[in-house]
Design a protein around this motif. Structure first.
Motif, mmCIF file in Angstrom:
data_model
loop_
_atom_site.group_PDB
_atom_site.id
_atom_site.type_symbol
_atom_site.label_atom_id
_atom_site.label_comp_id
_atom_site.label_asym_id
_atom_site.label_seq_id
_atom_site.Cartn_x
_atom_site.Cartn_y
_atom_site.Cartn_z
ATOM 1 N N CYS A 165 0.790 -1.168 -0.036
ATOM 2 C CA CYS A 165 0.049 -0.092 -0.064
ATOM 3 C C CYS A 165 0.779 1.232 -0.021
ATOM 4 O O CYS A 165 0.209 2.459 0.171
ATOM 5 C CB CYS A 165 -0.930 -0.043 1.281
ATOM 6 S SG CYS A 165 -2.135 -1.414 1.462
ATOM 7 N N GLY A 166 2.100 1.032 0.168
ATOM 8 C CA GLY A 166 3.132 2.181 0.110
ATOM 9 C C GLY A 166 3.965 2.157 1.513
ATOM 10 O O GLY A 166 3.886 0.976 1.960
ATOM 11 N N PRO A 167 4.468 3.011 2.054
ATOM 12 C CA PRO A 167 5.309 2.936 3.022
ATOM 13 C C PRO A 167 4.620 2.598 4.312
ATOM 14 O O PRO A 167 5.474 2.141 5.290
ATOM 15 C CB PRO A 167 6.024 4.385 3.042
ATOM 16 C CG PRO A 167 5.194 5.259 2.757
ATOM 17 C CD PRO A 167 4.408 4.333 1.478
ATOM 18 N N ARG A 168 3.279 2.776 4.367
ATOM 19 C CA ARG A 168 2.599 2.505 5.607
ATOM 20 C C ARG A 168 1.762 1.332 5.643
ATOM 21 O O ARG A 168 0.702 1.279 6.208
ATOM 22 C CB ARG A 168 1.789 3.778 5.884
ATOM 23 C CG ARG A 168 2.597 5.158 6.246
ATOM 24 C CD ARG A 168 3.280 4.820 7.670
ATOM 25 N NE ARG A 168 3.676 6.118 8.142
ATOM 26 C CZ ARG A 168 4.329 6.203 9.155
ATOM 27 N NH1 ARG A 168 4.629 5.135 9.972
ATOM 28 N NH2 ARG A 168 4.611 7.549 9.790
ATOM 29 N N THR A 169 2.128 0.364 4.834
ATOM 30 C CA THR A 169 1.204 -0.959 4.798
ATOM 31 C C THR A 169 0.809 -1.357 6.156
ATOM 32 O O THR A 169 -0.283 -1.817 6.411
ATOM 33 C CB THR A 169 2.109 -2.023 3.888
ATOM 34 O OG1 THR A 169 2.290 -1.628 2.344
ATOM 35 C CG2 THR A 169 0.995 -3.246 3.732
ATOM 36 N N SER A 170 1.872 -1.781 7.030
ATOM 37 C CA SER A 170 1.324 -2.295 8.168
ATOM 38 C C SER A 170 0.556 -1.798 9.194
ATOM 39 O O SER A 170 -0.376 -1.927 10.051
ATOM 40 C CB SER A 170 2.524 -2.875 8.808
ATOM 41 O OG SER A 170 3.511 -1.791 9.451
ATOM 42 N N ARG A 171 1.025 -0.246 8.948
ATOM 43 C CA ARG A 171 0.067 1.010 9.685
ATOM 44 C C ARG A 171 -1.143 0.883 9.311
ATOM 45 O O ARG A 171 -2.279 1.052 10.115
ATOM 46 C CB ARG A 171 0.712 2.505 9.623
ATOM 47 C CG ARG A 171 -0.340 3.131 10.620
ATOM 48 C CD ARG A 171 0.712 4.543 10.443
ATOM 49 N NE ARG A 171 -0.075 5.636 11.521
ATOM 50 C CZ ARG A 171 0.011 5.797 12.798
ATOM 51 N NH1 ARG A 171 0.973 5.000 13.493
ATOM 52 N NH2 ARG A 171 -0.493 6.697 13.375
ATOM 53 N N LEU A 172 -1.628 0.714 8.105
ATOM 54 C CA LEU A 172 -3.004 0.578 7.451
ATOM 55 C C LEU A 172 -3.597 -0.800 7.732
ATOM 56 O O LEU A 172 -4.744 -0.533 7.862
ATOM 57 C CB LEU A 172 -2.858 0.853 5.838
ATOM 58 C CG LEU A 172 -2.539 2.333 5.523
ATOM 59 C CD1 LEU A 172 -1.965 2.256 3.759
ATOM 60 C CD2 LEU A 172 -3.855 2.922 5.256
ATOM 61 N N MET A 173 -2.765 -1.651 7.917
ATOM 62 C CA MET A 173 -3.334 -2.775 8.493
ATOM 63 C C MET A 173 -3.750 -2.622 9.719
ATOM 64 O O MET A 173 -4.921 -3.107 10.317
ATOM 65 C CB MET A 173 -2.368 -4.134 8.491
ATOM 66 C CG MET A 173 -2.089 -4.482 6.892
ATOM 67 S SD MET A 173 -0.690 -5.447 6.762
ATOM 68 C CE MET A 173 -0.947 -6.999 7.851
ATOM 69 N N VAL A 174 -3.085 -2.093 10.822
ATOM 70 C CA VAL A 174 -3.348 -1.922 12.245
ATOM 71 C C VAL A 174 -4.649 -0.884 12.288
ATOM 72 O O VAL A 174 -5.588 -1.219 13.018
ATOM 73 C CB VAL A 174 -2.333 -1.134 12.839
ATOM 74 C CG1 VAL A 174 -2.846 -0.759 14.341
ATOM 75 C CG2 VAL A 174 -1.016 -2.241 13.117
ATOM 76 N N LYS A 175 -4.829 0.033 11.414
ATOM 77 C CA LYS A 175 -5.922 1.048 11.327
ATOM 78 C C LYS A 175 -7.184 0.335 10.879
ATOM 79 O O LYS A 175 -8.236 0.204 11.862
ATOM 80 C CB LYS A 175 -5.685 2.012 10.010
ATOM 81 C CG LYS A 175 -6.825 3.231 9.989
ATOM 82 C CD LYS A 175 -6.646 3.902 9.041
ATOM 83 C CE LYS A 175 -7.695 4.953 8.724
ATOM 84 N NZ LYS A 175 -8.213 5.810 9.767
ATOM 85 N N VAL A 176 -7.018 -0.344 9.820
ATOM 86 C CA VAL A 176 -8.799 -1.259 9.607
ATOM 87 C C VAL A 176 -9.064 -2.342 10.619
ATOM 88 O O VAL A 176 -9.932 -2.630 10.922
ATOM 89 C CB VAL A 176 -8.768 -1.717 8.212
ATOM 90 C CG1 VAL A 176 -8.193 -0.687 7.422
ATOM 91 C CG2 VAL A 176 -7.387 -3.114 7.927
ATOM 92 N N LEU A 177 -7.885 -3.012 11.199
ATOM 93 C CA LEU A 177 -8.152 -3.994 12.511
ATOM 94 C C LEU A 177 -8.664 -3.278 13.376
ATOM 95 O O LEU A 177 -9.528 -3.965 14.420
ATOM 96 C CB LEU A 177 -7.120 -4.989 12.166
ATOM 97 C CG LEU A 177 -6.613 -5.934 11.173
ATOM 98 C CD1 LEU A 177 -5.069 -6.342 11.282
ATOM 99 C CD2 LEU A 177 -7.741 -7.028 11.316
#
Length: 693
Positions: A165-177
């Motif tokens: 998703c870009g540089p923040r893939t894991s942060r975006l994963m944390v956000k949606v979860l």
């Protein structure tokens, strides 16, 4: 071809706001320990950690109607929410072109050796379900016009199973979860540090009964340390890796993980010899991995000495400008240091060069406004003089611009925006970096459902030792999601997380509190600061990417001595609010001894260089060469093939670290499923193997 992305899109992919937590649920009772009034919280399952793996487990448990709470030292402050790279990778089965082969993917995941074959298949076959569920929750994985997920190659990935998703893939994963967990009304207890696992029973009947924590919100005049008891039947450890173990680290500050916590509970750890090291910006500023397009833009790399003189030090290592520039580019998808890539003037020679510059007291930089300087006596840098694989990639990407910053902006403008958010403008100033510890491949030993050696305790994410010597880039994010789901399925099937336990754990809790006070000592000669500097320096200097048997053995003796001292005298804190750090550095001291114990055993058994560690030996078979001559100090042992098929296990027995080995579990690729035969095992729950709990 020009990539033109509007600023508001760059902003949305870089600035990822996290959801607000709801108010905490009040305790259900109080326990008295001397003058202490300790609040008691009761639930079926406690998940320790609020990263992507822990959130996945909590969401899946709540979806199945189970009682679960999350305790977190710092919600949205761990590696999932705060770490990344130029385009942070998620490694899953290919869902475009001709699809994928799960068995082939499993072979790729375990290719580095020392990984259970059944776990590799679990991660492969579970990846499609995991990715689809994340997309359902809103993770913006990129697609082509026909719905195929966009893919590229990453570390240890010859097929191209990576997406981002870009540089923040894991942060975006944390956000949606996290949004899903909040929607499902999963209780969060933030600023809550796990201090001690409590158990009941003896021998094979020993099982989880709860966990002691330290919480600022529970500090009172009768509980100055904020001690709190969470009674539970099931515990899921998902607090990430031991980020504070190394001085040279790309982990966010304050990431302690749960290896020491697990060791104190007698839980078995595995593959502690295996970590990842690679180039990144230091944690003193903005810790970030410099993989992918940061190096594929081919910036000028140099060092500066104490007098301010610039040194184009890579000129001492590579024979031509083309060779140096091509290998700098390859660091993009050969990012972790790998011992064998020191040979034949390959890409990890760059890591060694940077390591040596740092050891000599020089600071190392990338300058995106300058192309690499020519090697002595060679032609200048030119995009027309690169190795075929490099030229092909840059050609397909349309990255033929004159300067590195122009190539980087073309290939990945988010990589520039990310640093700008932290007041580092790489369009104007060079970027300082170093070789850092980045990931622990080992951890708590688990089975295919995430069960540890302690009944009722599961481990997922980086806390779990599911990986082998190497792993494809982005495989860790996938593994955390797959095992978060599988652990939740197993816990739900066991029925243990329906309600809080009914056993009386007062005696275990009293003993646990007393044990904590033997570590938190205001009169100890060992301070938190000195414990930190001692442990981190020892690990970085003796157990980093460059090791040798003598230094590891000496470091192990020192680590054992430190733990003897801590058991006798504790660690000093200045005020009650700081006492939690005494506990965490006690846990780091145990984790350090465990890692060094495993390394010392491995080297003592003739273990050679593999993965991200070079075992240097004056009698070693492999000798890296540089343009200026042989690098004798980095002569290293080769890996022994027999050790690829076993794992090293470490557990704490009393005050001694006990080491053993076991063969990896195999997976029969020829044994396929058959619906009518295997359906009853699913319907009756036999697939969960609950009889062994």
């Amino acid at each position: 071809m020009t990539i033109d992305v509007p600023q508001h899109i760059l902003d949305a992919m870089t600035d990822v706001d996290m959801p607000r937590l709801r108010s905490e649920t009040a305790p259900s009772g109080t326990m008295v320990h001397g003058d202490l009034q300790v609040p008691v919280y009761r639930c079926g399952c406690v998940v320790v950690g609020s990263g992507a793996a822990g959130l996945r487990a909590a969401v899946e448990l709540r979806r199945r109607g189970k009682e679960v709470v999350i305790v977190s030292q710092s919600a949205w402050g761990g590696t999932s929410a705060c770490s990344g790279s130029d385009k942070q990778t998620l490694h899953t089965a290919n869902s475009a072109d001709q699809g994928d082969n799960y068995k082939a993917m499993a072979r790729a995941i375990r290719a580095g050796g020392a990984m259970d074959e059944d776990i590799a298949y679990v991660e492969a076959v579970g990846s499609s379900r995991m990715m689809a569920s994340l997309q359902f929750l809103g993770l913006p994985l990129p697609q082509d016009a026909l719905g195929g997920t966009l893919r590229y190659k990453t570390d240890h990935d010859e097929v191209g199973r990576a997406t981002s998703c870009g540089p923040r893939t894991s942060r975006l994963m944390v956000k949606v979860l996290a949004e899903e967990a909040i929607r499902l009304d999963v209780p969060f207890y933030n600023h809550t540090t796990a201090a001690k696992i409590l158990t009941c029973g003896e021998g094979t009947d020993r099982h989880v009964a709860g966990i002691l924590t330290m919480r600022p919100n529970d500090r009172t005049t009768t509980n100055a340390f904020g001690l709190a008891l969470f009674e539970c039947s099931v515990l899921v450890l998902a607090a990430g890796g031991p980020g504070e173990l190394y001085r040279d680290s790309v982990y966010p500050n304050g990431c302690f993980g749960s290896l020491g916590l697990a060791l104190e509970a007698g839980i078995e750890l595995v593959n502690l010899t295996e970590s990842q090291f690679g180039i990144g910006t230091r944690r003193e500023g903005f810790p970030w991995n410099l993989s992918g397009t940061y190096v594929q833009a081919i910036p000028h790399v140099y060092s500066i000495d104490a007098e301010g003189n610039e040194h184009p030090f890579l000129a001492r290592y590579y024979r031509s400008t083309q060779e140096m520039a091509s290998n700098l580019f390859r660091k993009g998808y050969q990012w972790p240091f790998h011992a064998t890539r020191m040979l034949d003037f390959s890409s990890s020679l760059i890591d060694v060069a940077i390591y040596r510059e740092s050891a000599a007291g020089r600071r190392v930089f990338m300058d995106f406004n300058r192309n690499p300087l020519p090697m002595p006596g060679d032609l200048p840098f030119s995009l027309e003089r690169l190795d075929d694989d490099v030229s092909s990639y840059l050609g397909n990407a349309g990255a033929g611009q004159h300067l590195p910053i122009e190539r980087l902006k073309h290939m990945n403008p988010l990589a520039i925006e990310l640093y700008r958010r932290y007041k580092i403008d790489i369009t104007k100033e060079p970027l300082e970096f170093a070789v850092n510890n980045q990931h622990m491949n080992g951890g708590i030993m688990v089975d295919v459902w995430g069960r540890s050696s302690l009944a009722g305790c599961y481990a997922i994410g980086e806390a779990a030792g599911t990986h082998g010597v190497t792993r494809p880039g982005g495989a860790a994010l996938n593994a955390g999601q797959v095992f978060g789901t599988r652990a939740a399925e197993h816990i739900a099937a066991s029925g243990k997380a329906k309600v809080a336990p009914k056993v009386d754990i007062a005696r275990a809790a009293q003993a646990g509190i007393a044990a904590l006070f033997t570590i938190m000592r205001p009169d100890s000669s060992l301070t938190i600061k000195s414990a930190r500097s001692t442990i981190q320096a020892r690990m970085s200097d003796a157990a980093g990417m460059i090791c040798d048997g003598e230094r590891v053995s000496q470091a192990l003796a020192e680590a054992r001595s430190l733990n003897v001292s801590i058991r006798a005298n504790g660690i000093r804190y200045k005020r009650p609010a700081e006492a939690v750090r005494s506990i965490q550095w006690r846990q780091m001291a145990l984790a350090s001894e465990a890692v060094l114990t495993a390394l010392d055993h491995y080297i003592g058994q003739g273990g050679g260089s593999r993965g991200s560690r070079a075992i240097c030996d004056r009698e070693g078979e492999s000798l890296p060469l540089a343009r200026t001559g042989p690098l004798e100090d980095y002569r290293f042992r080769r890996e022994r093939d027999a050790q690829r098929s076993e794992q090293i296990i470490v557990r704490l027995d009393g005050v001694e670290m006990v080491v053993s080995t076991r063969p990896i579990r195999s997976f029969d690729e020829s044994a396929g499923s058959f619906f009518e035969r295997d359906w009853p095992d699913w319907l009756t729950g036999r697939i969960f193997d609950l009889g062994s709990d």
